[in-house]
Structure formats: structure tokens, C-alpha cells
Design a protein around this motif. Structure first.
Motif, PDB file in Angstrom:
ATOM      1  N   ASP A  17     -45.078   9.603  24.493  1.00 23.46           N
ATOM      2  CA  ASP A  17     -43.876  10.433  24.551  1.00 23.46           C
ATOM      3  C   ASP A  17     -42.963   9.890  25.645  1.00 23.46           C
ATOM      4  OD1 ASP A  17     -44.306  12.027  27.183  1.00 23.46           O
ATOM      5  OD2 ASP A  17     -46.184  12.346  26.090  1.00 23.46           O
ATOM      6  N   SER A  18     -41.733  10.342  25.645  1.00 19.53           N
ATOM      7  CA  SER A  18     -40.735   9.795  26.552  1.00 19.53           C
ATOM      8  C   SER A  18     -40.923  10.256  27.988  1.00 19.53           C
ATOM      9  CB  SER A  18     -39.331  10.176  26.069  1.00 19.53           C
ATOM     10  OG  SER A  18     -39.214  11.587  25.950  1.00 19.53           O
ATOM     11  N   ASN A  19     -41.709  11.306  28.212  1.00 21.04           N
ATOM     12  CA  ASN A  19     -41.898  11.816  29.568  1.00 21.04           C
ATOM     13  C   ASN A  19     -42.969  11.037  30.321  1.00 21.04           C
ATOM     14  OD1 ASN A  19     -39.929  13.875  29.368  1.00 21.04           O
ATOM     15  ND2 ASN A  19     -41.375  15.165  28.254  1.00 21.04           N
ATOM     16  N   THR A  20     -44.155  10.943  29.737  1.00 21.13           N
ATOM     17  CA  THR A  20     -45.258  10.255  30.428  1.00 21.13           C
ATOM     18  C   THR A  20     -45.176   8.741  30.274  1.00 21.13           C
ATOM     19  OG1 THR A  20     -46.753  10.313  28.514  1.00 21.13           O
ATOM     20  CG2 THR A  20     -46.732  12.251  29.955  1.00 21.13           C
ATOM     21  N   LYS A  21     -44.557   8.281  29.190  1.00 19.62           N
ATOM     22  CA  LYS A  21     -44.485   6.852  28.865  1.00 19.62           C
ATOM     23  C   LYS A  21     -45.878   6.229  28.729  1.00 19.62           C
ATOM     24  CE  LYS A  21     -40.024   6.113  31.153  1.00 19.62           C
ATOM     25  NZ  LYS A  21     -39.284   5.310  32.162  1.00 19.62           N
ATOM     26  N   ALA A  22     -46.867   7.054  28.399  1.00 20.07           N
ATOM     27  CA  ALA A  22     -48.223   6.532  28.205  1.00 20.07           C
ATOM     28  C   ALA A  22     -48.229   5.552  27.043  1.00 20.07           C
ATOM     29  CB  ALA A  22     -49.194   7.674  27.931  1.00 20.07           C
ATOM     30  N   PRO A  23     -48.853   4.379  27.189  1.00 22.13           N
ATOM     31  CA  PRO A  23     -48.854   3.383  26.113  1.00 22.13           C
ATOM     32  C   PRO A  23     -49.450   3.922  24.822  1.00 22.13           C
ATOM     33  CG  PRO A  23     -49.666   2.440  28.166  1.00 22.13           C
ATOM     34  CD  PRO A  23     -49.573   3.920  28.387  1.00 22.13           C
ATOM     35  N   ASN A  24     -48.893   3.485  23.688  1.00 23.10           N
ATOM     36  CA  ASN A  24     -49.341   3.959  22.383  1.00 23.10           C
ATOM     37  C   ASN A  24     -49.781   2.774  21.525  1.00 23.10           C
ATOM     38  OD1 ASN A  24     -49.784   5.389  20.024  1.00 23.10           O
ATOM     39  ND2 ASN A  24     -47.976   6.691  20.276  1.00 23.10           N
ATOM     40  N   LYS A  25     -50.917   2.228  21.879  1.00 22.02           N
ATOM     41  CA  LYS A  25     -51.464   1.066  21.168  1.00 22.02           C
ATOM     42  C   LYS A  25     -51.824   1.408  19.730  1.00 22.02           C
ATOM     43  CE  LYS A  25     -55.249  -2.308  21.397  1.00 22.02           C
ATOM     44  NZ  LYS A  25     -56.407  -2.799  22.190  1.00 22.02           N
ATOM     45  N   GLU A  26     -52.353   2.610  19.498  1.00 21.84           N
ATOM     46  CA  GLU A  26     -52.795   2.988  18.165  1.00 21.84           C
ATOM     47  C   GLU A  26     -51.624   3.003  17.181  1.00 21.84           C
ATOM     48  OE1 GLU A  26     -53.473   4.612  20.965  1.00 21.84           O
ATOM     49  OE2 GLU A  26     -55.596   4.074  21.179  1.00 21.84           O
ATOM     50  N   LEU A  27     -50.496   3.552  17.609  1.00 19.58           N
ATOM     51  CA  LEU A  27     -49.319   3.576  16.743  1.00 19.58           C
ATOM     52  C   LEU A  27     -48.863   2.165  16.407  1.00 19.58           C
ATOM     53  CD1 LEU A  27     -46.970   5.011  15.330  1.00 19.58           C
ATOM     54  CD2 LEU A  27     -45.775   5.069  17.536  1.00 19.58           C
ATOM     55  N   VAL A  28     -48.873   1.296  17.405  1.00 19.92           N
ATOM     56  CA  VAL A  28     -48.461  -0.089  17.177  1.00 19.92           C
ATOM     57  C   VAL A  28     -49.343  -0.752  16.123  1.00 19.92           C
ATOM     58  CG1 VAL A  28     -48.439  -2.382  18.247  1.00 19.92           C
ATOM     59  CG2 VAL A  28     -47.313  -0.465  19.380  1.00 19.92           C
ATOM     60  N   GLN A  29     -50.634  -0.508  16.180  1.00 21.56           N
ATOM     61  CA  GLN A  29     -51.527  -1.110  15.187  1.00 21.56           C
ATOM     62  C   GLN A  29     -51.224  -0.598  13.781  1.00 21.56           C
ATOM     63  OE1 GLN A  29     -53.662  -3.660  15.355  1.00 21.56           O
ATOM     64  NE2 GLN A  29     -52.814  -3.900  17.411  1.00 21.56           N
ATOM     65  N   HIS A  30     -50.917   0.677  13.652  1.00 21.75           N
ATOM     66  CA  HIS A  30     -50.552   1.224  12.338  1.00 21.75           C
ATOM     67  C   HIS A  30     -49.270   0.569  11.818  1.00 21.75           C
ATOM     68  CE1 HIS A  30     -53.728   4.109  12.317  1.00 21.75           C
ATOM     69  NE2 HIS A  30     -53.235   4.870  13.291  1.00 21.75           N
ATOM     70  N   ILE A  31     -48.291   0.398  12.700  1.00 19.07           N
ATOM     71  CA  ILE A  31     -47.023  -0.233  12.302  1.00 19.07           C
ATOM     72  C   ILE A  31     -47.252  -1.677  11.884  1.00 19.07           C
ATOM     73  CG2 ILE A  31     -44.760  -0.986  13.141  1.00 19.07           C
ATOM     74  CD1 ILE A  31     -44.836   1.511  15.014  1.00 19.07           C
ATOM     75  N   ILE A  32     -48.014  -2.405  12.691  1.00 22.60           N
ATOM     76  CA  ILE A  32     -48.294  -3.813  12.398  1.00 22.60           C
ATOM     77  C   ILE A  32     -49.005  -3.944  11.053  1.00 22.60           C
ATOM     78  CG2 ILE A  32     -49.721  -5.792  13.097  1.00 22.60           C
ATOM     79  CD1 ILE A  32     -47.417  -5.709  14.900  1.00 22.60           C
ATOM     80  N   ASN A  33     -50.023  -3.127  10.835  1.00 23.43           N
ATOM     81  CA  ASN A  33     -50.792  -3.218   9.584  1.00 23.43           C
ATOM     82  C   ASN A  33     -49.909  -2.930   8.374  1.00 23.43           C
ATOM     83  OD1 ASN A  33     -53.078  -3.814  11.058  1.00 23.43           O
ATOM     84  ND2 ASN A  33     -53.826  -1.707  11.099  1.00 23.43           N
ATOM     85  N   ARG A  34     -49.063  -1.909   8.484  1.00 24.32           N
ATOM     86  CA  ARG A  34     -48.189  -1.580   7.357  1.00 24.32           C
ATOM     87  C   ARG A  34     -47.195  -2.717   7.108  1.00 24.32           C
ATOM     88  NH1 ARG A  34     -47.051   2.990   4.464  1.00 24.32           N
ATOM     89  NH2 ARG A  34     -45.001   3.022   3.445  1.00 24.32           N
ATOM     90  N   ALA A  35     -46.634  -3.281   8.182  1.00 29.80           N
ATOM     91  CA  ALA A  35     -45.701  -4.391   8.025  1.00 29.80           C
ATOM     92  C   ALA A  35     -46.371  -5.590   7.368  1.00 29.80           C
ATOM     93  CB  ALA A  35     -45.119  -4.776   9.384  1.00 29.80           C
ATOM     94  N   HIS A  36     -47.592  -5.882   7.769  1.00 32.48           N
ATOM     95  CA  HIS A  36     -48.317  -7.000   7.169  1.00 32.48           C
ATOM     96  C   HIS A  36     -48.496  -6.793   5.662  1.00 32.48           C
ATOM     97  CE1 HIS A  36     -50.361  -8.421  11.175  1.00 32.48           C
ATOM     98  NE2 HIS A  36     -49.073  -8.669  11.136  1.00 32.48           N
ATOM     99  N   GLN A  37     -48.899  -5.595   5.282  1.00 31.00           N
ATOM    100  CA  GLN A  37     -49.085  -5.322   3.860  1.00 31.00           C
ATOM    101  C   GLN A  37     -47.783  -5.428   3.086  1.00 31.00           C
ATOM    102  OE1 GLN A  37     -51.871  -4.919   2.090  1.00 31.00           O
ATOM    103  NE2 GLN A  37     -53.149  -5.197   3.925  1.00 31.00           N
ATOM    104  N   ASN A  38     -46.661  -5.217   3.770  1.00 28.77           N
ATOM    105  CA  ASN A  38     -45.357  -5.264   3.109  1.00 28.77           C
ATOM    106  C   ASN A  38     -44.623  -6.579   3.317  1.00 28.77           C
ATOM    107  OD1 ASN A  38     -45.526  -2.682   1.953  1.00 28.77           O
ATOM    108  ND2 ASN A  38     -44.835  -1.704   3.848  1.00 28.77           N
ATOM    109  N   GLY A  39     -45.334  -7.586   3.820  1.00 32.44           N
ATOM    110  CA  GLY A  39     -44.787  -8.940   3.806  1.00 32.44           C
ATOM    111  C   GLY A  39     -44.108  -9.419   5.062  1.00 32.44           C
ATOM    112  N   LEU A  40     -44.376  -8.773   6.208  1.00 27.74           N
ATOM    113  CA  LEU A  40     -43.771  -9.207   7.464  1.00 27.74           C
ATOM    114  C   LEU A  40     -44.860  -9.528   8.470  1.00 27.74           C
ATOM    115  CD1 LEU A  40     -41.166  -9.568   9.177  1.00 27.74           C
ATOM    116  CD2 LEU A  40     -41.451  -7.181   9.894  1.00 27.74           C
TER     117      LEU A  40
END
Length: 444
Positions: free
Chosen positions: A379-402
Motif C-alpha cells: 500500500d502507499s502508506n507503508t510502502k512494504a514490498p509486494n513481491k507476490e503481486l509482481v510474480q502474478h503480473i510477470i506470469n500473466r504477461a509471459h502467458q500473453n506474449g511479453l
């Protein structure tokens, strides 16, 4: 019709067969970004063994600024292959080595007399830059920076900051290596970048009193923009402050341009953005369109401090690497790829800054030329890193050709290293895939 073509899921049947052979025959240590195998690369496109076509935003971790198999480079390589492959510069010299040294001495920052020599990898360039700095100064200590990455050999790994996966259980490390903090304005506790810069520069003066005197420091090595560390961009004031300290105390300033060099940031070398002239520079990755070669270029009096036989290597400065590098430099200059890098950065800004305002999970959108990154947080307050979200984004992008890669100490940053020769249609198509993946995953 777009450039991306999806024929199978990733990995497809042919890739799955190769993956089984890989598991049986290759140790698990070497990491891979996407679970498939390349069959062909051209420009900013990769086709895999199952016929799926991807847009490449990873660029071989920044090694392909001029793209996959650039025809001009391939043509020059064929000409060289017909002459000789590798007599070894240390046995019988060859002209491409001298030609490339002249070119690097010309294009690197500063009008002072320079000399260059060649090795195989970025890590080797770093190792040898350290050797030269120690030889020149007669000192032992080396300063690197938090979150910095300089390679996986022992000196380079000692200089590298990230513990896992690079350093864990591989010690002991090379002695007389110290870490300085590097500004990270997004995560700063100070109100302004200037306040953080002041605090850090003052800490360096304190460091000389509490850790090691400057008279024992041979060199400071800095990435002008941190690569693996998350595409973190310092201020000109900070970089110039570090260089000023080096000048005051006779410390060699080494710019590690392995990832940032050869047009990536909109200038030939990233250090040019900061109005600083380094004493030594290390280069590799995009120097030769994927042909393994690295370089150390620096002030002639420093470079000449090593005696005959004290630096070099059997395969250093291979004729193929030198030939490819010479043509890469011509391509960057002839085809306006520095301007192209700046356009890529502008289009990235226009697309993703508004997206950052829509989703609080996007902590920061940052870029310098075509060196672009998105940092994701809880979230924008704590700025705690969100590695899990990044992995979901990366995996979806890979499946869609990026093809995408992560970066950062916590793996919560998506970095973009698209070839500078990418067409605008391909770039925007890739942006579409990334934006869709972010939108879906952030709303999940």
C-alpha cells in the motif's frame, strides 16, 4: 495483426520436452526467466520452439540494446569468421582489438588520454578494474554501495550487496570491501532528495573516521543507475559529491556501466547524465549485441600501472566480440538509438504514470531513457514490498506474449530493458500486455 502470436500455453509441448532434459542434465543454480526455449530472435521479437512469438522487454538482461541478430552485426561477424576465430591476443595480436580500444577511448567521457583492454564478462571487467586501482594507488580497500550488483565471481560477489541469491553460504568473501549507502528517494525518511544527499555525504566523511581512513581506500565503484538493485536513480548532486570525495583523497572512481552503457539511458553512458568523468569504466552486456566481451577503459596513467602479464586472459577481447562491438557503436550512432532510448522513456512515462495514480500498489514509476521500472508495494502508506503481486503480473504477461524480468532487493520491481530498435507498434503492444496484467492482478 500484432507482433505477439500465441500458439500454445507456456511451456508448450516442445519446450516441456526440453525442460525435462534440462532438469536431468543442468544444475538448478542457473536461473531462468520464462519456461520456454528460443528458436529465433529478430529485433525485439523472440519465437520459441513451439511457435509462440513474444515481444522482448528483457533484452538478455540488457545485453541487446541493438536487438536480436541485428543484420549489420551478423554480416560483420560472418566476414570475421571467414578470416580467423581466435588466435588469442596474447599470442598474436589482431587489428579489431586495437580498433575497438580506439573507439572506446573516443566515446567514453572525458578528453584526457585513455587506454582500454578487453575481457569476457562484466564480472571480469570489475575484477580487473579493482586490480588496476589497487596497483595504481598501492591501497587495498574498495568501496561499493548498498543494493549494488557487480557480478558473481569472488571479488565481484563481495562488492555485490544482495545476499540471496548471490552470496548466501558462498563466503568467506574478499576482505577490505566496504559498503556505502546509495540514495533511494522513494524510500527515504527525509522530506527532500537534497536532505538525503546531505545526510549520506556527511556519513561518508564520518565513515573515514569510524571505519577506514581514506588514505587506505583504492577505489569507489558505483553503478550510475543501479540495475539489479531496482533501477534506482541517484541525483547529480550525490554522484558529484562522491566523485569530489574521491578527488580530494586520491581514490579511483570506477563507473560500472555494464548494464547502463551503450545507449540504455539515452546517453552513450549513464554517467554522462551526472556531469562526472570517471577514472575507470567497466563495460559489457550491450557492447557487442550478445557476443561475450567486456572492457575496462580509463585514464592512461592508471591503466598503465599494471605491468606486462598482470592483466588479461586467454579469451579476452575475442575477434568476434571486437568486431561485433565496433558495429554496435556504429549502429547506435548511425541509427539515432540514443534519441530512440529517450523516446521509449517518454512513451513509458505517458503510459504508466497515470496507471500509478490508479493503483496504490504501484509505488513508483521511474525511468532514465529506456531504463524503466515499476515498483510495487502493499500500500502507499507503508510502502512494504509486494513481491507476490509482481510474480502474478510477470506470469500473466509471459502467458500473453511479453518477456519481463524483476529486480530489486525484494524482487518487487518490474524492469524494462526492451531493445532500442523496437518499433513503436511493438513497444505499445508490449505496454498493452503489461497494463492488462497489472490491471487484472491489482484488482484480483
Amino acid at each position: 495483426m500484432g507482433s505477439i502470436y500465441r500458439k500454445t500455453a507456456i511451456p508448450g509441448p516442445n519446450a516441456q520436452k526440453l525442460l525435462a532434459r534440462k532438469v536431468a542434465n543442468v544444475p538448478k543454480g542457473p536461473f531462468t526467466t520464462i519456461d520456454t526455449f528460443v528458436a529465433k530472435g529478430e529485433g525485439a521479437l523472440i519465437t520459441d520452439v513451439d511457435g509462440n512469438r513474444f515481444i522482448d522487454f528483457a533484452g538478455a538482461i540488457g545485453s541487446l540494446n541493438v536487438g536480436h541478430c541485428p543484420p549489420r552485426v551478423v554480416q560483420e561477424l560472418h566476414r570475421q569468421i571467414d578470416k580467423y576465430l581466435h588466435p588469442s591476443y596474447h599470442v598474436m595480436m589482431y587489428e579489431p582489438y586495437i580498433n575497438l580500444a580506439e573507439e572506446l577511448n573516443r566515446i567514453t567521457p572525458g578528453t584526457h588520454e585513455k587506454k582500454s583492454f578487453f575481457l569476457n564478462s562484466g564480472a571480469e571487467a570489475v575484477e580487473n578494474a579493482v586490480k588496476i586501482a589497487r596497483k595504481y594507488t598501492g591501497r587495498k580497500a574498495i568501496i561499493s554501495f548498498e543494493r549494488g550488483f557487480h557480478g558473481r565471481t569472488y571479488m565481484a560477489m563481495s562488492l555485490t550487496s544482495k545476499v540471496k541469491p548471490y552470496k548466501y553460504q558462498f563466503g568467506p568473501f574478499v576482505p577490505e570491501v566496504y559498503k556505502w549507502p546509495y540514495p533511494y528517494y522513494f524510500r527515504s525518511e527525509f522530506s527532500t532528495p537534497e536532505q538525503l544527499d546531505n545526510a549520506l555525504l556527511n556519513r561518508f566523511e564520518t565513515f573515514f573516521q569510524s571505519e577506514i581512513p581514506p588514505e587506505e581506500i583504492a577505489a569507489v565503484i558505483m553503478e550510475p543507475v543501479q540495475g539489479e538493485g531496482g533501477f534506482v536513480i541517484p541525483s547529480q548532486r550525490f554522484v558529484k559529491g562522491v566523485k569530489s570525495l574521491c578527488e580530494e583523497y586520491g581514490i579511483v572512481f570506477i563507473a560500472d556501466e555494464v548494464q547502463t552503457g551503450f545507449g540504455r539511458t539515452g546517453k552513450m553512458f549513464a554517467v554522462e547524465h551526472f556531469d562526472v568523468i570517471p577514472d575507470l569504466m567497466t563495460m559489457s552486456k550491450s557492447i557487442a549485441a550478445g557476443i561475450p566481451i567486456s572492457a575496462v577503459t580509463g585514464r592512461a596513467e592508471i591503466m598503465d600501472s599494471a605491468n606486462v602479464g598482470e592483466i588479461g586472459g586467454t579469451y579476452g577481447g575475442s575477434p568476434l566480440g571486437c568486431t561485433a562491438a565496433l558495429e554496435v557503436i556504429k549502429m547506435i550512432e548511425d541509427e539515432g538509438l540514443l534519441e530512440r532510448a529517450n523516446l521509449i522513456g517518454k512513451l513509458f512515462q505517458e503510459r504508466f504514470e497515470p496507471l500509478g495514480n490508479r493503483f496504490q500498489e504501484i509505488g513508483e514509476v521511474r525511468w532514465l531513457g529506456a531504463m524503466c521500472a515499476l515498483e510495487f508495494v502493499q500500500d502507499s502508506n507503508t510502502k512494504a514490498p509486494n513481491k507476490e503481486l509482481v510474480q502474478h503480473i510477470i506470469n500473466r504477461a509471459h502467458q500473453n506474449g511479453l518477456v519481463l524480468m524483476t529486480a530489486g532487493l525484494y524482487g518487487n520491481i518490474i524492469r524494462l530493458l526492451a531493445p532500442l530498435v523496437i518499433t513503436e507498434d511493438q513497444l505499445l503492444e508490449g505496454f498493452d500486455v503489461l497494463e492488462e496484467a497489472i490491471t487484472v492482478c491489482c484488482r484480483a
